[in-house]
Design an enzyme around this catalytic site. Structure first.
Site, PDB file in Angstrom:
ATOM      1  N   GLY A  68      -0.990  -9.011   2.951  1.00 16.21           N
ATOM      2  CA  GLY A  68      -0.383  -8.180   3.980  1.00 16.21           C
ATOM      3  C   GLY A  68      -1.458  -7.304   4.585  1.00 16.21           C
ATOM      4  O   GLY A  68      -2.564  -7.225   4.049  1.00 16.21           O
ATOM      5  N   LYS A  69      -1.119  -6.677   5.705  1.00 14.49           N
ATOM      6  CA  LYS A  69      -2.122  -5.829   6.356  1.00 14.49           C
ATOM      7  C   LYS A  69      -2.624  -4.744   5.404  1.00 14.49           C
ATOM      8  O   LYS A  69      -3.762  -4.324   5.464  1.00 14.49           O
ATOM      9  CB  LYS A  69      -1.555  -5.213   7.626  1.00 14.49           C
ATOM     10  CG  LYS A  69      -1.451  -6.241   8.739  1.00 14.49           C
ATOM     11  CD  LYS A  69      -1.094  -5.638  10.075  1.00 14.49           C
ATOM     12  CE  LYS A  69      -0.869  -6.772  11.069  1.00 14.49           C
ATOM     13  NZ  LYS A  69      -0.327  -6.346  12.336  1.00 14.49           N
ATOM     14  N   ARG A  70      -1.730  -4.336   4.503  1.00 12.88           N
ATOM     15  CA  ARG A  70      -2.112  -3.259   3.590  1.00 12.88           C
ATOM     16  C   ARG A  70      -3.100  -3.696   2.503  1.00 12.88           C
ATOM     17  O   ARG A  70      -3.818  -2.906   1.955  1.00 12.88           O
ATOM     18  CB  ARG A  70      -0.875  -2.620   2.964  1.00 12.88           C
ATOM     19  CG  ARG A  70      -0.560  -1.262   3.557  1.00 12.88           C
ATOM     20  CD  ARG A  70       0.802  -0.778   3.148  1.00 12.88           C
ATOM     21  NE  ARG A  70       1.828  -1.408   3.944  1.00 12.88           N
ATOM     22  CZ  ARG A  70       2.902  -1.991   3.448  1.00 12.88           C
ATOM     23  NH1 ARG A  70       3.091  -2.053   2.158  1.00 12.88           N
ATOM     24  NH2 ARG A  70       3.802  -2.513   4.249  1.00 12.88           N
TER      25      ARG A  70
END
Ligand code: GLU
Length: 499
Positions: free
Chosen positions: A254-256
């Site tokens: 994920g972007k995180r």
């Protein structure tokens, strides 16, 4: 319903991102497979912007998407910037088209205006929860819906509640029970269509034959199949690309978890061809041992059969390795140009820069993984000594204990005669037409052998570079030339004399 076969039609694929932020590897990898498939079969690849969720839109995203794809070498045949026979290619500019199909569905009795307020829906939902059954809109179809005036959501009236079986070109045969079906919104009360509706209309109007997309859409596929049936149209073939997992190989990226913009890789000086090669191998392989592919070799080798079902791991070490392999394949002039673009203006203005850069390029090339490493080298002072006499303290010359474990600290007395002899030996090479690292080594080696290789090479390395570590000192001499090397040794001698 009959599925279209590849032989029957020109292949048309599309990449349909939403402009909700930067493009990360997952998005570009989906685009890559869709592009490669179309290209391999002389088909058409379309870029379509799905911007119907106005709240999530991030300004500048469309430009970022296009820049990211272009950088990596994915070109589209139809798209928002270049147009095409089925434009516009931005969904917010296609509202008329969605309205037209909405009307067709209304006329067929397959769409109704949703009359409920949020609170009313909440009541239905609570009741379903209490009765421990799933909440379904289709259990609450209004018997006498209002005429749709565009202010209410327009809902699809799922004509037949049934199980679906379908074929996914990657996942194989899939199925879902009737519980996967519900009456979903076609057009929201803000006048914009939902993804569920818009993509089906666009794919139809744009003649899309194959949909490459992420696995999050599998669960909605029965709804899509019902809508294709409701509209009386054939559906394109589905190819679900595998998720991209983080470097641990367990969690979806994920972007995180560090999924960064593809353009960050550009800034770090990865080559676009290496990046394409890297992305290709996340969830695909050619079925043989080959790993290094140019874009055209990849397109040639690509087939849907080579896409795996399981998640593919994002392993940046692999990217580093591939980047080095692709750097090796680049013409020297291109490597030089790239390296120079990461060197500071200050260094580029030095008199010796143009004189020596050609012989330094191979040395830098050897040491870097990506081109940004060149600026890191410069920042750490590992580039300047190629061009100017280095600033360093006498301690570097003397402080050899790290390299010569167990031995005494060097003294001025140890070093002075070494430098004197090195000077003599180098000066004896002055008249030679060709001064190569090999000829320098040949001239110095007997002396190094006699005095101790560690000591002699240390003296030569530190006096030329001012560093404890550098490329091979014989190479350094050949790059700097005899005169400059002797001058640097003289400076070392001066440093030793000023105690
Ligand atoms: N707009 C969708 C997304 O960004 C695209 C899905 C599709 O390719 O159909 O996830």
């Amino acid at each position: 319903m009959k599925e279209r076969t590849e032989a029957q039609k020109k292949i048309v694929t599309r990449f349909a991102p939403s402009p909700t932020g930067f493009m990360h590897v997952g998005g570009v990898r989906t685009a890559l497979f869709a592009w490669a498939f179309a290209k391999k079969h002389n088909g058409t690849f379309i870029l379509r912007i799905e911007d119907t969720d106005r709240a999530r839109e991030v300004p500048g995203s469309i430009e970022q998407i296009m820049e990211s794809l272009k950088w990596i070498g994915i070109e589209w045949n139809e798209g928002p910037d270049i147009g095409g026979p089925h434009g516009p290619y931005i969904q917010s500019q296609r509202l008329e088209s969605y309205k037209k199909y909405a009307q067709i569905l209304i006329d067929k009795g397959l769409a109704y205006a949703d009359p409920y307020t949020k609170d009313e829906i909440e009541v239905f939902r609570k009741k379903a929860e209490e009765e421990k059954r799933p909440f379904l809109y289709r259990d609450h179809r209004p018997t006498n819906p209002p005429v749709w005036d565009g202010t209410q959501p327009l809902r699809y009236k799922t004509p037949v509640i049934k199980s679906y079986e379908w074929h996914d070109l990657v996942r194989g045969d899939l199925k879902a029970g009737p519980e996967a079906l519900d009456d979903f919104i076609l057009i929201k009360s803000d006048g914009y269509p939902t993804y569920n509706f818009a993509h089906i209309i666009d794919d139809l109007e744009m003649g899309v034959t194959h949909i490459f997309r992420a696995d999050e859409f599998i669960s909605s596929t029965p709804k899509f199949l019902s809508l294709y049936e409701g509209l009386g149209i054939e559906h394109p073939q589905f190819a679900t690309v595998p998720p991209i997992l983080g470097s641990e190989g367990t969690k979806k990226l994920g972007k995180r978890d560090g999924a960064k913009s593809i353009l960050d890789y550009k800034d770090e000086g990865y080559l676009p061809d290496a990046m394409m090669n890297f992305l290709a191998f996340i969830g695909w392989n050619p079925g043989d041992e080959r790993e290094v592919f140019s874009p055209s070799e990849f397109v040639e080798a690509f087939s849907i059969d080579g896409i795996q079902k399981a998640g593919g791991q994002l392993n940046e070490d692999k990217l580093d390795w591939l980047n080095k392999e692709h750097i090796k394949m680049l013409p020297t002039e291109d490597v030089k140009e790239k390296i120079i673009s990461y060197i500071s203006e200050h260094t580029k203005k030095l008199d010796t820069f143009n004189l020596r850069i050609d012989s330094i390029v191979p040395l830098i090339k050897e040491r870097i993984v990506k081109f940004k490493d060149v600026s890191d080298m410069e920042e750490q002072g590992e580039l300047q000594y190629f061009f100017t006499s280095p600033e360093y303290s006498k301690d570097i010359l003397l402080c050899a204990e790290k390299q010569r474990k167990g031995k005494e600290h060097l003294t001025v007395k140890d070093l002075k005669p070494i430098f004197e002899t090195l000077k003599e030996l180098l000066n004896s090479l002055k008249e030679d037409a060709v001064i190569s690292p090999e000829s320098i080594k040949e001239a110095l080696w007997p002396f190094a052998d006699a005095e101790g290789r560690g000591l002699v090479l240390w003296a030569l390395r530190t006096s030329l570079s001012g560093k404890e570590r550098s490329p091979d000192p014989f190479v350094l001499v050949s790059v700097l030339g005899i005169q400059e090397s002797v001058q640097r040794i003289d400076i070392a001698l001066q440093k030793l004399s000023h105690e």
